[in-house]
Write a protein that holds these residues in place. Structure first.
Motif, short mmCIF file in Angstrom:
data_model
loop_
_atom_site.label_atom_id
_atom_site.label_comp_id
_atom_site.label_asym_id
_atom_site.label_seq_id
_atom_site.Cartn_x
_atom_site.Cartn_y
_atom_site.Cartn_z
N THR A 38 0.86 -1.17 0.00
CA THR A 38 0.00 0.00 0.00
C THR A 38 0.90 1.23 0.00
OG1 THR A 38 -0.14 0.44 2.39
CG2 THR A 38 -1.57 -1.28 1.50
N THR A 39 0.46 2.28 -0.66
CA THR A 39 1.27 3.49 -0.70
C THR A 39 0.42 4.69 -1.10
OG1 THR A 39 3.28 4.48 -1.63
CG2 THR A 39 1.95 3.14 -3.12
N HIS A 40 0.85 5.87 -0.66
CA HIS A 40 0.30 7.10 -1.22
C HIS A 40 1.39 7.84 -2.00
CE1 HIS A 40 1.92 8.62 2.69
NE2 HIS A 40 2.25 9.65 1.94
N GLN A 41 2.53 7.15 -2.20
CA GLN A 41 3.65 7.73 -2.93
C GLN A 41 3.57 7.30 -4.39
OE1 GLN A 41 5.80 9.66 -1.33
NE2 GLN A 41 5.82 9.03 0.81
N MET A 42 3.45 8.27 -5.29
CA MET A 42 3.39 7.96 -6.72
C MET A 42 4.60 7.16 -7.18
SD MET A 42 0.58 9.20 -7.89
CE MET A 42 -0.66 10.42 -7.47
N GLU A 43 5.78 7.53 -6.68
CA GLU A 43 7.01 6.90 -7.13
C GLU A 43 7.02 5.41 -6.81
OE1 GLU A 43 11.89 7.28 -6.71
OE2 GLU A 43 10.58 8.54 -5.48
N ASP A 44 6.50 5.04 -5.62
CA ASP A 44 6.44 3.62 -5.25
C ASP A 44 5.66 2.83 -6.29
OD1 ASP A 44 7.71 4.46 -2.97
OD2 ASP A 44 6.10 3.92 -1.59
N ALA A 45 4.48 3.34 -6.62
CA ALA A 45 3.61 2.63 -7.56
C ALA A 45 4.23 2.56 -8.95
CB ALA A 45 2.25 3.33 -7.61
N GLU A 46 4.81 3.67 -9.39
CA GLU A 46 5.36 3.72 -10.75
C GLU A 46 6.61 2.85 -10.88
OE1 GLU A 46 5.92 7.90 -11.16
OE2 GLU A 46 3.89 8.26 -11.90
N ARG A 47 7.45 2.83 -9.86
CA ARG A 47 8.73 2.11 -9.94
C ARG A 47 8.59 0.61 -9.70
NH1 ARG A 47 13.31 5.18 -8.47
NH2 ARG A 47 14.45 3.19 -8.43
N LEU A 48 7.60 0.21 -8.90
CA LEU A 48 7.57 -1.16 -8.42
C LEU A 48 6.44 -2.02 -8.99
CD1 LEU A 48 8.24 -0.50 -4.62
CD2 LEU A 48 9.86 -1.43 -6.27
N CYS A 49 5.27 -1.46 -9.18
CA CYS A 49 4.07 -2.28 -9.33
C CYS A 49 3.80 -2.72 -10.76
CB CYS A 49 2.86 -1.53 -8.78
SG CYS A 49 3.00 -1.14 -7.02
N HIS A 50 3.49 -4.01 -10.91
CA HIS A 50 3.04 -4.52 -12.20
C HIS A 50 1.62 -4.04 -12.48
CE1 HIS A 50 6.06 -7.80 -11.11
NE2 HIS A 50 6.57 -7.18 -12.14
N ARG A 51 0.78 -4.07 -11.44
CA ARG A 51 -0.57 -3.52 -11.56
C ARG A 51 -0.86 -2.65 -10.34
NH1 ARG A 51 -5.17 -7.25 -11.99
NH2 ARG A 51 -3.97 -8.61 -10.61
N ILE A 52 -1.72 -1.67 -10.55
CA ILE A 52 -2.02 -0.68 -9.51
C ILE A 52 -3.53 -0.57 -9.36
CG2 ILE A 52 -1.78 1.73 -8.79
CD1 ILE A 52 0.65 1.82 -10.80
N ALA A 53 -4.00 -0.71 -8.12
CA ALA A 53 -5.41 -0.48 -7.81
C ALA A 53 -5.51 0.87 -7.10
CB ALA A 53 -5.96 -1.59 -6.91
N ILE A 54 -6.28 1.78 -7.67
CA ILE A 54 -6.46 3.10 -7.07
C ILE A 54 -7.67 3.04 -6.14
CG2 ILE A 54 -6.98 5.53 -7.52
CD1 ILE A 54 -5.44 5.31 -10.10
N VAL A 55 -7.46 3.43 -4.88
CA VAL A 55 -8.48 3.33 -3.85
C VAL A 55 -8.73 4.72 -3.26
CG1 VAL A 55 -9.13 2.23 -1.67
CG2 VAL A 55 -7.67 1.01 -3.28
N ASP A 56 -10.01 5.05 -3.07
CA ASP A 56 -10.36 6.31 -2.42
C ASP A 56 -11.71 6.15 -1.73
OD1 ASP A 56 -9.88 9.02 -1.73
OD2 ASP A 56 -11.24 9.70 -3.31
#
Length: 316
Positions: free
Chosen positions: A195-213
């Motif tokens: 889980t992250t709120h850091q854009m860089e974490d998601a962009e650098r690491l994740c194969h897929r991203i689920a956006i939650v709000d």
């Protein structure tokens, strides 16, 4: 993406209520074996609640989920044996050394003495702290402590690693080391949920991203797939004083404008062909007596997408 096969995590219509508050609202997704899967969203979005349910620390109000075929509610003990959990809050004994912390937790996991020594040596090398293993953690930086926290979750060689905000509050050097560790583990076949709120974490690491709000899953795809949602829109950010309803009404008349939002002295304008329309935006602001302190334009990124989907910026 290496070694991705069948789904190892399945979540179906997950709901978690606290009295009248719905922390998780009808969330469904799957995580494939060998995947780095990210839950991206602001603090309070429901990310930590989702991960707590998957770690069998919370029971859902309704819905169901499985990890490696084990049911979250019926097979909690079996699940805990195959997962590693890195909580957002660092859970270490600061007067003990890194080696002593790892030894303590390896005994809790029931590792034999020989296995303990092998795993601890390997983990210290992996997180880059072998040379400082015998210093008390009170001498460590926040980033170094977080790296040891990750190491503890790996002692029993889990199938899947859950990381809750793994890079929050860490220095750039530790952030890079954490990235390297996660990628190394994944290259060896480990499935990772972060889980992250850091854009860089998601962009650098994740194969897929689920956006939650607000407890809801509002988009799920690869980074490339998600960016198609943003289309050709740009974000113009204006720091200004005297932002009035007249200002907003004038901007809303611009044909290519999609959304405009105001948070105190910061206005965020989403529109097509932002660079071409920048002069028009400045003219409108000047005509409405808005006192502009700074203005900048951003090309589409995950933050642009989040604004496009929710109408608000990704809050921290």
């Amino acid at each position: 993406m290496n070694g991705i096969e069948q789904s190892i995590v399945r979540v179906e219509h997950l709901i978690k209520r606290y009295n009248s508050t719905v922390a998780v609202n009808d969330v469904s997704f799957e995580i494939k074996k060998g995947e780095i899967f990210g839950l991206l969203g602001p603090n309070g979005a429901g990310k930590s609640t989702i991960i707590s349910i998957l770690c069998c620390l919370l029971k859902p109000s309704s819905g169901r989920g499985t990890i490696s075929g084990f049911d979250l509610e019926k097979n909690a003990l079996e699940i805990k044996r195959i997962i590693g959990v890195v909580p957002q809050e660092i859970s270490l004994y600061h007067t003990l050394t890194a080696r002593e912390n790892l030894t303590f937790y390896s005994r809790i996991y029931g590792l034999s003495r020989q296995m303990r020594e092998q795993r601890i040596a390997k983990i210290l090398e992996m997180v880059g702290l072998s040379k400082r293993a015998d210093e008390p953690l009170q001498n460590y930086s926040g980033g170094m402590k977080r790296r040891i926290n990750i190491g503890i979750a790996l002692l029993h060689n889990p199938k899947i690693l859950f990381l809750d905000e793994p890079t929050v509050g860490v220095d750039p050097q530790s952030r890079r080391r954490i990235y390297d560790t996660i990628l190394e583990l994944n290259n060896k076949g480990m499935t990772v949920l972060l889980t992250t709120h850091q854009m860089e974490d998601a962009e650098r690491l994740c194969h897929r991203i689920a956006i939650v709000d607000n407890g809801k899953l509002i988009a799920l795809d690869t980074l490339e797939g998600l960016m198609k949602f943003a289309g050709e829109c740009d974000i113009v950010r204006v720091e200004a004083r005297n932002i009035t309803q007249k200002t907003i009404a004038s901007l809303e008349k611009v044909d290519s404008l999609q959304k405009v939002s105001v948070d105190r002295d910061m206005m965020t304008i989403q529109l097509l062909r932002g660079r071409e329309m920048l002069a028009t935006i400045v003219d409108i602001l000047t005509a409405s007596d808005t006192k502009v302190d700074s203005i900048q334009i951003k090309e589409p990124d995950l933050e642009t997408l989040f604004l496009h989907l929710t109408g608000t910026s990704l809050r921290q």
